[in-house]
Design an enzyme around this catalytic site. Structure first.
Site, PDB file in Angstrom:
ATOM      1  CG  HIS A  61      -0.362   0.100   2.534  1.00  0.00           C
ATOM      2  ND1 HIS A  61       0.425  -0.895   3.086  1.00  0.00           N
ATOM      3  CD2 HIS A  61      -0.422   1.086   3.477  1.00  0.00           C
ATOM      4  CE1 HIS A  61       0.808  -0.530   4.300  1.00  0.00           C
ATOM      5  NE2 HIS A  61       0.321   0.667   4.552  1.00  0.00           N
ATOM      6  CG  HIS A  63       0.196   4.453   4.754  1.00  0.00           C
ATOM      7  ND1 HIS A  63      -0.520   3.764   5.708  1.00  0.00           N
ATOM      8  CD2 HIS A  63      -0.646   5.420   4.272  1.00  0.00           C
ATOM      9  CE1 HIS A  63      -1.744   4.288   5.811  1.00  0.00           C
ATOM     10  NE2 HIS A  63      -1.838   5.287   4.954  1.00  0.00           N
ATOM     11  CG  ASP A  65       5.161   3.113   7.398  1.00  0.00           C
ATOM     12  OD1 ASP A  65       4.235   3.476   6.635  1.00  0.00           O
ATOM     13  OD2 ASP A  65       4.978   2.316   8.342  1.00  0.00           O
ATOM     14  CG  HIS A  66       4.280   0.044   4.308  1.00  0.00           C
ATOM     15  ND1 HIS A  66       4.127  -1.275   4.673  1.00  0.00           N
ATOM     16  CD2 HIS A  66       3.867   0.764   5.378  1.00  0.00           C
ATOM     17  CE1 HIS A  66       3.628  -1.338   5.898  1.00  0.00           C
ATOM     18  NE2 HIS A  66       3.469  -0.108   6.342  1.00  0.00           N
ATOM     19  CG  HIS A 120      -3.942   0.361   7.006  1.00  0.00           C
ATOM     20  ND1 HIS A 120      -3.887   0.980   8.228  1.00  0.00           N
ATOM     21  CD2 HIS A 120      -2.755   0.614   6.399  1.00  0.00           C
ATOM     22  CE1 HIS A 120      -2.721   1.588   8.361  1.00  0.00           C
ATOM     23  NE2 HIS A 120      -2.017   1.391   7.249  1.00  0.00           N
ATOM     24  CG  ASP A 137       0.694  -1.286   7.959  1.00  0.00           C
ATOM     25  OD1 ASP A 137       1.580  -2.123   8.176  1.00  0.00           O
ATOM     26  OD2 ASP A 137       0.910  -0.067   7.916  1.00  0.00           O
ATOM     27  CG  HIS A 175       4.099  -1.687  11.564  1.00  0.00           C
ATOM     28  ND1 HIS A 175       4.989  -0.639  11.674  1.00  0.00           N
ATOM     29  CD2 HIS A 175       3.342  -1.431  10.476  1.00  0.00           C
ATOM     30  CE1 HIS A 175       4.767   0.218  10.693  1.00  0.00           C
ATOM     31  NE2 HIS A 175       3.779  -0.236   9.949  1.00  0.00           N
TER      32      HIS A 175
END
Length: 263
Positions: A61, A63, A65-66, A120, A137, A175
Site C-alpha cells: 500500500h 504509506h 513507511d512502506h 487500512h 498493515d 510492524h
C-alpha cells in the site's frame, strides 16, 4: 496453485527499519526480493552483507513507511521490478496488480496470489503463496490496521477473506506491534487461555529483542479480537464498552476497532 511451503533453499528474513517496521526479505543466498521497503538503507546494507542481488520489490500500500525506499533501490538496481497496487498513485511501481493476479518471481521459483484487502487504505493488497501471507498493515499479530481510508465493513470483509486461507498460513505483517496489541486483546478477552499463553511468549521474545513474527492464521483466529467479532466473548465485551446492543459482527468489529483507537 502454489505449493504449501517455500522451497527449502528460501529464507525469509526481517530487516528492521525505523522504530518498529520489518522489511521482509526473501532470498536463496543469491537473489533477494523485499516487501514494503520504507527505507532503502537497511535493505542495501543487508543485501551487501549477504552478497545478494536485489531482484524485485513488492508493495502492499501507499504509506511512506512502506514505499519510501523505492526510488533509491531503483536507482541502485537498474530495471528493478517494483510490483504493487493499481492506481498509478505510487511513484516507482513498474507493474500494477489487482485481485486474482499471480505474481511470478522466477528468480526464486515463487508464485504469489494477489488479494485486495481494503480497510487500512483503499489500495491495500496482500500477497499469498507457499504457505505465507505478506499482509502489510491489514492484519497484525493480535491486531489489525487503523481505518485511515476504508470503512469497518471493508476491513471486516478483508479480514474474513484472509481468515479463509489455510490455518497453517504464516502471517508476515510489517510492524512489531504485537506486545501493545496483546495488551488490548487481553482487555477484550481477559479469560482467553490461548491469548494469555501467547502474551507470556510475546513478553519473553521481546525481552530478548526477538521478533514475534511470523505468526500463523490458526494462532490469530484464537487470539486476535479483530478476527473474533463472531465470538460471544468479544461481542459481550464490545457491548459493555459502548453500552449498546450490537446487531451483527460488523457492528462488533467497528466498536472493537474504535475501542483500540481510544485504548
Amino acid at each position: 496453485m502454489t505449493s504449501e511451503t517455500f522451497p527449502s533453499n528460501i529464507a525469509v528474513h526481517p530487516i528492521p527499519a525505523f522504530t518498529d517496521n520489518y522489511i521482509w526479505c526473501l532470498h536463496d543466498d543469491v537473489s533477494a526480493i523485499v516487501v514494503d521497503p520504507g527505507d532503502a538503507e537497511p535493505v542495501l546494507a543487508f543485501i551487501k552483507a549477504k552478497g545478494l542481488t536485489l531482484s524485485a520489490v513488492l508493495i502492499t500500500h501507499h504509506h511512506r513507511d512502506h514505499t519510501g525506499g523505492i526510488a533509491k533501490l531503483a536507482s541502485a538496481v537498474p530495471d528493478l521490478p517494483v510490483i504493487g497496487p493499481r492506481g498509478n498513485h505510487i511513484r516507482g511501481i513498474t507493474k500494477s496488480v489487482s485481485q486474482g493476479d499471480t505474481v511470478s518471481l522466477p528468480v526464486l521459483k515463487l508464485s504469489l496470489q494477489v488479494m485486495e484487502v481494503p480497510g487500512h487504505t483503499l489500495d491495500h493488497i496482500a500477497f499469498f503463496g507457499h504457505g505465507a501471507l505478506f499482509c502489510g498493515d491489514t492484519l497484525f499479530s493480535a491486531g489489525c490496521g487503523r481505518l485511515f481510508e476504508g470503512s469497518p465493513e471493508q476491513m471486516h470483509h478483508s479480514l474474513n477473506k484472509l481468515k479463509r486461507l489455510p490455518d497453517s498460513t504464516k502471517v508476515y505483517c510489517t510492524h512489531e506491534y504485537t506486545q501493545a496489541n496483546v495488551k488490548f486483546a487481553l482487555a477484550v478477552e481477559p479469560d482467553n487461555i490461548a491469548l494469555n499463553e501467547y502474551a507470556d511468549w510475546v513478553a519473553s521474545m521481546r525481552e530478548q529483542n526477538l521478533p514475534t513474527l511470523p505468526s500463523t492464521l490458526k494462532e490469530q483466529k484464537n487470539i486476535n479480537p479483530f478476527l473474533r467479532a463472531h465470538e460471544l466473548s468479544v461481542k459481550t465485551a464490545a457491548e459493555a464498552y459502548c453500552e449498546n446492543n450490537l446487531a451483527d459482527d460488523v457492528a462488533v468489529f467497528a466498536v472493537v476497532r474504535r475501542w483500540k483507537d481510544e485504548f
